[in-house]
Each structure stands twice: as C-alpha cells, then as structure tokens.
Design a protein around this motif. Structure first.
Motif, PDB file in Angstrom:
ATOM      1  N   PRO A 102       0.806  -1.218   0.000  1.00 33.48           N
ATOM      2  CA  PRO A 102       0.000   0.000   0.000  1.00 33.48           C
ATOM      3  C   PRO A 102       0.842   1.272   0.000  1.00 33.48           C
ATOM      4  CG  PRO A 102      -0.740  -1.550   1.691  1.00 33.48           C
ATOM      5  CD  PRO A 102       0.572  -2.033   1.183  1.00 33.48           C
ATOM      6  N   PHE A 103       2.154   1.154   0.292  1.00 31.80           N
ATOM      7  CA  PHE A 103       3.000   2.319   0.430  1.00 31.80           C
ATOM      8  C   PHE A 103       3.978   2.471  -0.738  1.00 31.80           C
ATOM      9  CE2 PHE A 103       2.246   0.914   4.934  1.00 31.80           C
ATOM     10  CZ  PHE A 103       1.224   1.824   5.174  1.00 31.80           C
ATOM     11  N   GLU A 104       3.534   2.209  -1.944  1.00 29.53           N
ATOM     12  CA  GLU A 104       4.409   2.375  -3.094  1.00 29.53           C
ATOM     13  C   GLU A 104       4.739   3.847  -3.310  1.00 29.53           C
ATOM     14  OE1 GLU A 104       2.680   0.460  -6.432  1.00 29.53           O
ATOM     15  OE2 GLU A 104       3.101  -1.561  -5.704  1.00 29.53           O
ATOM     16  N   THR A 105       3.784   4.736  -3.005  1.00 33.25           N
ATOM     17  CA  THR A 105       4.032   6.170  -3.075  1.00 33.25           C
ATOM     18  C   THR A 105       3.639   6.809  -1.756  1.00 33.25           C
ATOM     19  OG1 THR A 105       1.836   6.690  -3.973  1.00 33.25           O
ATOM     20  CG2 THR A 105       3.599   6.241  -5.556  1.00 33.25           C
ATOM     21  N   VAL A 106       4.275   7.946  -1.440  1.00 30.18           N
ATOM     22  CA  VAL A 106       3.971   8.678  -0.213  1.00 30.18           C
ATOM     23  C   VAL A 106       3.835  10.163  -0.543  1.00 30.18           C
ATOM     24  CG1 VAL A 106       5.142   7.033   1.287  1.00 30.18           C
ATOM     25  CG2 VAL A 106       6.432   8.957   0.337  1.00 30.18           C
ATOM     26  N   THR A 107       3.127  10.888   0.305  1.00 29.36           N
ATOM     27  CA  THR A 107       3.020  12.340   0.174  1.00 29.36           C
ATOM     28  C   THR A 107       3.839  12.965   1.291  1.00 29.36           C
ATOM     29  OG1 THR A 107       0.941  12.231   1.414  1.00 29.36           O
ATOM     30  CG2 THR A 107       0.801  12.362  -0.986  1.00 29.36           C
ATOM     31  N   VAL A 108       4.605  13.999   0.946  1.00 29.91           N
ATOM     32  CA  VAL A 108       5.562  14.593   1.873  1.00 29.91           C
ATOM     33  C   VAL A 108       5.372  16.109   1.902  1.00 29.91           C
ATOM     34  CG1 VAL A 108       8.000  14.808   2.492  1.00 29.91           C
ATOM     35  CG2 VAL A 108       7.202  12.765   1.279  1.00 29.91           C
ATOM     36  N   ARG A 109       5.136  16.646   3.087  1.00 31.89           N
ATOM     37  CA  ARG A 109       5.039  18.089   3.240  1.00 31.89           C
ATOM     38  C   ARG A 109       6.440  18.695   3.252  1.00 31.89           C
ATOM     39  NH1 ARG A 109       2.073  22.428   2.551  1.00 31.89           N
ATOM     40  NH2 ARG A 109       0.250  21.144   3.118  1.00 31.89           N
ATOM     41  N   HIS A 110       6.720  19.576   2.269  1.00 34.96           N
ATOM     42  CA  HIS A 110       8.020  20.233   2.159  1.00 34.96           C
ATOM     43  C   HIS A 110       7.785  21.733   2.067  1.00 34.96           C
ATOM     44  CE1 HIS A 110      12.199  20.909   1.262  1.00 34.96           C
ATOM     45  NE2 HIS A 110      11.935  21.399   0.056  1.00 34.96           N
ATOM     46  N   GLY A 111       7.833  22.409   3.211  1.00 33.16           N
ATOM     47  CA  GLY A 111       7.505  23.820   3.232  1.00 33.16           C
ATOM     48  C   GLY A 111       6.050  24.021   2.867  1.00 33.16           C
ATOM     49  N   GLU A 112       5.806  24.817   1.842  1.00 24.92           N
ATOM     50  CA  GLU A 112       4.436  25.070   1.389  1.00 24.92           C
ATOM     51  C   GLU A 112       3.955  24.043   0.373  1.00 24.92           C
ATOM     52  OE1 GLU A 112       2.510  27.442   2.705  1.00 24.92           O
ATOM     53  OE2 GLU A 112       4.179  27.859   4.049  1.00 24.92           O
ATOM     54  N   GLU A 113       4.842  23.171  -0.054  1.00 26.13           N
ATOM     55  CA  GLU A 113       4.500  22.186  -1.080  1.00 26.13           C
ATOM     56  C   GLU A 113       4.165  20.827  -0.480  1.00 26.13           C
ATOM     57  OE1 GLU A 113       7.025  22.531  -4.907  1.00 26.13           O
ATOM     58  OE2 GLU A 113       8.406  22.923  -3.253  1.00 26.13           O
ATOM     59  N   ILE A 114       3.398  20.053  -1.217  1.00 26.03           N
ATOM     60  CA  ILE A 114       3.200  18.642  -0.917  1.00 26.03           C
ATOM     61  C   ILE A 114       3.797  17.848  -2.073  1.00 26.03           C
ATOM     62  CG2 ILE A 114       1.542  16.768  -0.624  1.00 26.03           C
ATOM     63  CD1 ILE A 114      -0.303  18.646   0.789  1.00 26.03           C
ATOM     64  N   LEU A 115       4.843  17.102  -1.789  1.00 32.54           N
ATOM     65  CA  LEU A 115       5.514  16.305  -2.801  1.00 32.54           C
ATOM     66  C   LEU A 115       4.943  14.900  -2.809  1.00 32.54           C
ATOM     67  CD1 LEU A 115       9.207  17.339  -1.933  1.00 32.54           C
ATOM     68  CD2 LEU A 115       7.610  18.476  -3.505  1.00 32.54           C
ATOM     69  N   GLU A 116       4.837  14.321  -3.971  1.00 33.09           N
ATOM     70  CA  GLU A 116       4.427  12.921  -4.102  1.00 33.09           C
ATOM     71  C   GLU A 116       5.569  12.162  -4.749  1.00 33.09           C
ATOM     72  OE1 GLU A 116       0.875  10.115  -5.995  1.00 33.09           O
ATOM     73  OE2 GLU A 116       0.659  12.298  -5.939  1.00 33.09           O
ATOM     74  N   MET A 117       5.988  11.092  -4.111  1.00 34.42           N
ATOM     75  CA  MET A 117       7.116  10.326  -4.631  1.00 34.42           C
ATOM     76  C   MET A 117       6.991   8.871  -4.213  1.00 34.42           C
ATOM     77  SD  MET A 117      10.096  11.695  -2.023  1.00 34.42           S
ATOM     78  CE  MET A 117       9.655  13.382  -2.416  1.00 34.42           C
ATOM     79  N   GLU A 118       7.777   8.034  -4.848  1.00 37.23           N
ATOM     80  CA  GLU A 118       7.805   6.627  -4.463  1.00 37.23           C
ATOM     81  C   GLU A 118       8.406   6.484  -3.072  1.00 37.23           C
ATOM     82  OE1 GLU A 118       9.924   4.419  -7.368  1.00 37.23           O
ATOM     83  OE2 GLU A 118       8.462   4.761  -8.970  1.00 37.23           O
ATOM     84  N   LEU A 119       7.952   5.491  -2.344  1.00 32.42           N
ATOM     85  CA  LEU A 119       8.478   5.240  -1.008  1.00 32.42           C
ATOM     86  C   LEU A 119       9.990   5.099  -1.036  1.00 32.42           C
ATOM     87  CD1 LEU A 119       8.329   4.448   2.008  1.00 32.42           C
ATOM     88  CD2 LEU A 119       7.857   2.094   1.262  1.00 32.42           C
ATOM     89  N   GLU A 120      10.516   4.357  -2.004  1.00 30.54           N
ATOM     90  CA  GLU A 120      11.954   4.121  -2.055  1.00 30.54           C
ATOM     91  C   GLU A 120      12.738   5.402  -2.347  1.00 30.54           C
ATOM     92  OE1 GLU A 120      13.497   1.539  -1.027  1.00 30.54           O
ATOM     93  OE2 GLU A 120      11.662   0.374  -0.692  1.00 30.54           O
ATOM     94  N   GLU A 121      12.145   6.320  -3.080  1.00 25.01           N
ATOM     95  CA  GLU A 121      12.801   7.610  -3.319  1.00 25.01           C
ATOM     96  C   GLU A 121      12.867   8.407  -2.018  1.00 25.01           C
ATOM     97  OE1 GLU A 121      14.763  10.682  -5.376  1.00 25.01           O
ATOM     98  OE2 GLU A 121      14.431   8.565  -5.842  1.00 25.01           O
ATOM     99  N   TYR A 122      11.793   8.354  -1.250  1.00 26.56           N
ATOM    100  CA  TYR A 122      11.794   9.039   0.049  1.00 26.56           C
ATOM    101  C   TYR A 122      12.847   8.430   0.971  1.00 26.56           C
ATOM    102  CZ  TYR A 122      10.292  10.626   4.650  1.00 26.56           C
ATOM    103  OH  TYR A 122      10.270  11.157   5.922  1.00 26.56           O
TER     104      TYR A 122
END
Length: 372
Positions: A102-122
C-alpha cells in the motif's frame, strides 16, 4: 488452403494481443497508490513521544555544523585493523516479483509544497540526509533499512492532519531529515537503498519503530528510560565506539549560577542556586534523573536543557565549577550509525548489524510484513 488460414489466424491474434499487453503495463498507478496510502493511515501511536529528540539528533554531520563541532566521517583514529570490508559481502536484495504494498508512493510536506514520490525515493533522500555517504556499504544498507522501517511505522501510525495534507514531512524535528540534492545514480547511498529495497525490521508481527542516532558511549540506551515506552527490540546492547572516535567524548563546564540560568531559560524553576546537584545513572551510564535542589529532571530533559550531546554523562565538582563529561551523540536508542559503520568494517553484514541493534527483531519483506 486450411493450413494457410490457420497460420493467418495465429498471426492476426499475435499482432493484436502483444501491443495491448504492452499498453496495459504502461498505465499509471499513482492515483490508485495514493488512495491506498490514505486508507491505511492509522491514528498516531507513540512515535510522537520521541519525535523532538529523534529528528534533531539522528544526523551527526548536520548537527555538528550547527554546534561548531564538525566531525569528519572518515576520521576514525582508533580503528585500524579490520578483518574484511563490507563491500565483500553481497546484499540480500528484495524479490523483484514480490507483491505491491500500500505504500508504493507517499506524500511529503516540504515547506508550502506537498511532494508525491515513491516510497523508495523518500527512503533514499532521508538516508542521504541522515547518514554520511562515505560509510561502508553494509553500514549504509543497515541505515537504509532503519530509515525504511521507521518510515513505514510512521505511515501506519500517522494521519494527514499531522502534516497539513501529507503523511510525512521534511521537518527533522517531527519526521526525519530530507535531502533535496540531486545525486548520480551510482551514489553509494542510492545503491544501498536499492540493494535493500522493500526490506523492513519486524518484531511480533509488526513493523518496528526503528529509532537511530549518531553514536553512543559504548552501550545503547533502554527505550523505557529515554522515551518512557518499552519495546522488546529497543534494549541496551554493546556498541564498538571508543575514545579514538572523533566526537565520542565531549566536556561542558557550568558554575551553579550558569546552570541555574540555563535551566530557567528552558522554563524550569531553580529556587536555590547554592543547592546540591546530583545524578542517578543506569548500568549503561545514561542519566535517569538530574537533581538541582528541589528540581528533578529526567536524563533526556536535563541533556536538552543543558545543551549536552547525549544523556550518557557524568559530573564532578571542581571548586566552584561543575564538569560534565559526555559520551556519544544522540538519544542512544536503537541503531548507532557509527556503531554500524565500525561493525561493518569488522566484516559484519547489514542483517547482522540490524539484528544486533534491534534485538528480537528480524528482516522481512515489507509486503509480507503488512500481511501478517
């Protein structure tokens, strides 16, 4: 003639099926994966009890720069004769055919942005920020598994409300440090993350809350003493750091007046500046309680209030001065990054390193861990 029509039918079916299969493989799955992450987010558990300490201490080089005590990642004077290099031990790579999680991608709060990336990239970007890239391959692999496990633990025990619409953030005081630097594909940190992709530490059928830190004073700390939260896999173990490791031992001096001032600046009340100062320590040398007259603090609270690098410290009075001798850097719970590096240089592979620092835990594929 019948044979010709048969061949023509086979050729027609082949030309229709193959392109369709290729196209299906190319369809994006981001939206589906994002929805799965939200569905699996659970209310936050006990990770927050240690977030302020864990985030700010896990990375040694960055913290050292802030405090004017930079530590060179390749400067280990006391360790010279190593039986083997970690690069000689092959990695246990995850099965490429393992089922999706279920965690192939994650959302990451970076300052004012929300980044979406693969779990392994994070995992790569956090490991890049938290661990010196000059570390041995086996140490980097161990650290990458610790980062991945801690990340998954947070995903399972966090909500998007904690990060204003994202499940993780790049604030090291709340989650973990995060690197935005672009690195070559052959970066040793990326290689370590790739070699351990999909692997996490588990205990009792659950993904572990794999705390980590920079270096300890010879033993890791008991989580029950530091975070008031007992874990079967976060118990004290020996660690190979010693006096020859730069930054292993530091000292701080206070008069009682200066000590009282430092505590008051953190909001504590010191009624009598002439009162006795005393410590109570556990068997591993970590301070359990710090008393200044009527004021009593836990070891971690005292360490943060006084700006010490670790709660593994002793104290002696020299005239009007209190001399604090501090060993290690960080909260001391879980995996010691420098301990992992030194064990790797002794020939330990990353699984052995992980199972040493996380007692009673085992390495598992993430997909099977989430199914148990």
């Amino acid at each position: 003639m019948r044979r010709i029509f048969c061949y023509f039918g086979i050729f027609t079916a082949f030309t229709m099926v193959v392109p369709t299969a290729v196209a299906l493989r190319c369809l994006p799955g981001t939206a589906r994966q994002t929805a799965q992450i939200a569905a699996h987010a659970a209310p936050h558990g006990e990770a927050e009890t240690a977030a302020d300490v864990q985030g700010q201490e896990a990375v040694l080089p960055a913290a050292a720069e802030k405090e004017g005590a930079a530590v060179e990642t390749n400067d280990i004077q006391s360790v010279s004769d190593f039986a083997a290099t970690s690069e000689e031990i092959p990695a246990q790579t995850a099965d490429a055919a393992s089922p999706a999680t279920p965690f192939e991608t994650v959302t990451v709060r970076h300052g004012e942005e929300i980044l979406e990336m693969e779990l392994e990239e994070y995992v790569y970007r956090v490991t890049r920020a938290e661990v010196p890239a000059s570390f041995s391959a086996q140490a980097l692999r161990a650290c990458s598994v610790a980062v991945r496990s801690y990340t998954v633990y947070k995903l399972l025990h966090s909500t998007k409300e904690e990060h204003d619409g994202a499940v993780l953030c790049t604030n090291s005081r709340h989650c973990m440090a995060f690197s935005t630097a672009e690195e070559a594909q052959d970066c040793p940190v990326r290689a370590a993350c790739r070699d351990t992709a999909g692997q996490v530490m588990c205990c009792g059928g659950e993904v572990c809350q794999t705390f980590f830190f920079s270096m300890c004073g010879g033993y890791t700390a008991d989580s029950a003493h530091v975070f008031a939260s007992s874990r079967a896999y976060l118990v004290p173990v020996c660690s190979p750091e010693g006096a020859g490791l730069q930054g292993f031992e530091t000292k701080a001096e206070f008069t009682k007046q200066a000590l009282a001032k430092a505590l008051r600046e953190k909001g504590y009340t010191v009624a009598d500046e002439a009162a006795e100062v005393s410590l109570a320590r556990d068997a591993q040398g970590y301070v359990l309680s710090f008393s200044f007259g009527e004021l009593t603090l836990g070891g971690t609270a005292a360490r943060l209030a006084l700006g010490l690098r670790s709660s593994c410290f002793s104290m002696e009075q020299q005239g009007q001065t209190l001399l604090f001798t501090v060993r290690g850097y960080g909260h001391g719970v879980g995996l010691s990054q420098w301990g992992a590096e030194l064990y790797a240089r002794q020939g330990w592979d990353y699984e052995k390193i992980l199972c040493h620092y996380y007692q009673n835990a085992a390495l598992q594929p993430l997909a099977s861990a989430l199914q148990s």
